[in-house]
Design an enzyme around this catalytic site. Structure first.
Site, mmCIF file in Angstrom:
data_model
loop_
_atom_site.group_PDB
_atom_site.id
_atom_site.type_symbol
_atom_site.label_atom_id
_atom_site.label_comp_id
_atom_site.label_asym_id
_atom_site.label_seq_id
_atom_site.Cartn_x
_atom_site.Cartn_y
_atom_site.Cartn_z
ATOM 1 N N SER A 131 -0.370 -1.733 8.174
ATOM 2 C CA SER A 131 0.608 -2.018 9.078
ATOM 3 C C SER A 131 0.009 -3.051 10.404
ATOM 4 O O SER A 131 0.878 -3.979 10.562
ATOM 5 C CB SER A 131 1.546 -1.276 9.791
ATOM 6 O OG SER A 131 2.144 -0.430 8.437
ATOM 7 N N GLY A 150 0.910 -1.287 0.134
ATOM 8 C CA GLY A 150 -0.053 -0.071 0.074
ATOM 9 C C GLY A 150 1.173 1.373 -0.131
ATOM 10 O O GLY A 150 0.727 2.064 -0.811
ATOM 11 N N HIS A 151 1.881 1.325 0.882
ATOM 12 C CA HIS A 151 2.760 2.506 0.911
ATOM 13 C C HIS A 151 3.805 2.648 -0.532
ATOM 14 O O HIS A 151 3.846 3.610 -0.865
ATOM 15 C CB HIS A 151 3.916 2.252 1.983
ATOM 16 C CG HIS A 151 3.292 2.251 3.400
ATOM 17 N ND1 HIS A 151 3.393 1.026 4.279
ATOM 18 C CD2 HIS A 151 2.425 3.177 4.191
ATOM 19 C CE1 HIS A 151 2.677 1.289 5.250
ATOM 20 N NE2 HIS A 151 2.454 2.612 5.525
#
Ligand code: PAF
Length: 291
Positions: A186, A36-37
């Protein structure tokens, strides 16, 4: 990839980019990077000439009893992932660099903080606004990219940028999901195998709500009930909220329509997860930033 830990080094690098005529994109993170990051990094690289990624677990956005101490941290791994994805500058300040003393100025999300996660996490959005405003002043990016999973955060930050006339363009990129639909986060690292299985009900439930809307439901209660039905047999899940909200005010929508955001927060075991879906066909930047 260069790494900076001090504000003065970071600013010097930024100044060099300006002199070289390079547009800077910025991806603020709390580390423990996942796809995602990294998709935010891709987005920044598409929109700018050089990308800064910050890794800073920001203490001011965690409440007492939240997971600040156990938040997953692995800088070596993050550095490798960032470098391989094409990040140009990694900014990793310490807590004392960012907060040499407790800030006496406080930011307030106003009515946007009165809904959804706001009342459940007092002070959280004030802490996010504070650190993001500081980071934006330090990095001075042309573009900053945020994830759509954190819808309320993106909307509050969009409003902060507008209200304070900050010279930065915000971009909100789509959520990246596992093959069963679970949004990458996370905090997924905390889930036991049974909890991980249960967590997959979250995207299924949001899909059920979206389906109810596509099939003609316009009452928020009908759409929310369709979401809730998918979750009611999940023993490991405790729903905190399910709501259909107006993307401009975050207040409950009176009628469900295109651009209404269906939002959900639940605890799966001890882990708090959030997710959302924008009804209709809007993109996240359109819906979250232009209201
Ligand atoms: O979304 C996050 O990871 C954090 O809230 C952010 C924007 C990096 C601020 O600490």
């Amino acid at each position: 990839m260069i790494q900076h830990a001090t504000i003065s080094d970071m600013r010097r690098w930024r100044e060099e980019q300006r002199h070289a005529g390079r547009r800077v994109g910025f991806v603020p993170t709390m580390g423990h990077l996942h796809e995602g990051h990294l998709s935010l990094v891709d987005r920044s690289r598409d929109l700018a000439d050089a990308t800064v990624l910050s890794v800073f677990v920001n203490p001011t956005q965690f409440g007492p009893g939240e997971d600040f101490d156990r938040y997953p941290r692995d800088l070596e791994r993050d550095r490798g992932l960032a470098e391989r994805r094409g990040v140009d500058c990694l900014f990793v300040p310490s807590v004392s660099e960012m907060y040499p003393r407790a800030a006496s100025v406080a930011l307030d999300p106003g009515s946007l903080g009165a809904h959804l996660c706001g009342p459940l996490r007092p002070g959280h959005f004030a802490g996010v606004m504070l650190v993001v405003l500081k980071l934006l002043h330090i990095v001075e990016p042309d573009i900053a990219v945020f994830g759509r999973k954190d819808a309320q955060q993106a909307i509050i930050l969009g409003r902060m940028v507008d209200d304070l006339n900050l010279e930065v363009q915000l971009d909100v990129a789509p959520t990246v999901r596992e093959s069963d639909g679970l949004a990458l986060s996370s905090r997924n690292a905390y889930l036991t195998p049974d909890e991980r299985r249960a967590a997959a009900a979250i995207p299924r439930a949001l899909d059920a709500g979206h389906r109810a809307y596509r099939e003609g439901a316009t009452e928020p209660e009908t759409v929310v009930a369709a979401v809730r039905r998918e979750l009611e047999n999940e023993q490991l899940m405790r729903v905190e909220y399910i709501d259909a909200v107006d993307p401009e005010t975050l207040a409950p929508a009176r009628r469900v329509q295109d651009r209404t955001v269906l939002v959900l927060a639940a605890r799966v075991g001890a882990t708090r997860l959030i997710d959302n879906v924008v009804l209709g066909e809007g993109t996240a930047s359109d819906v979250f930033l232009d209201g």
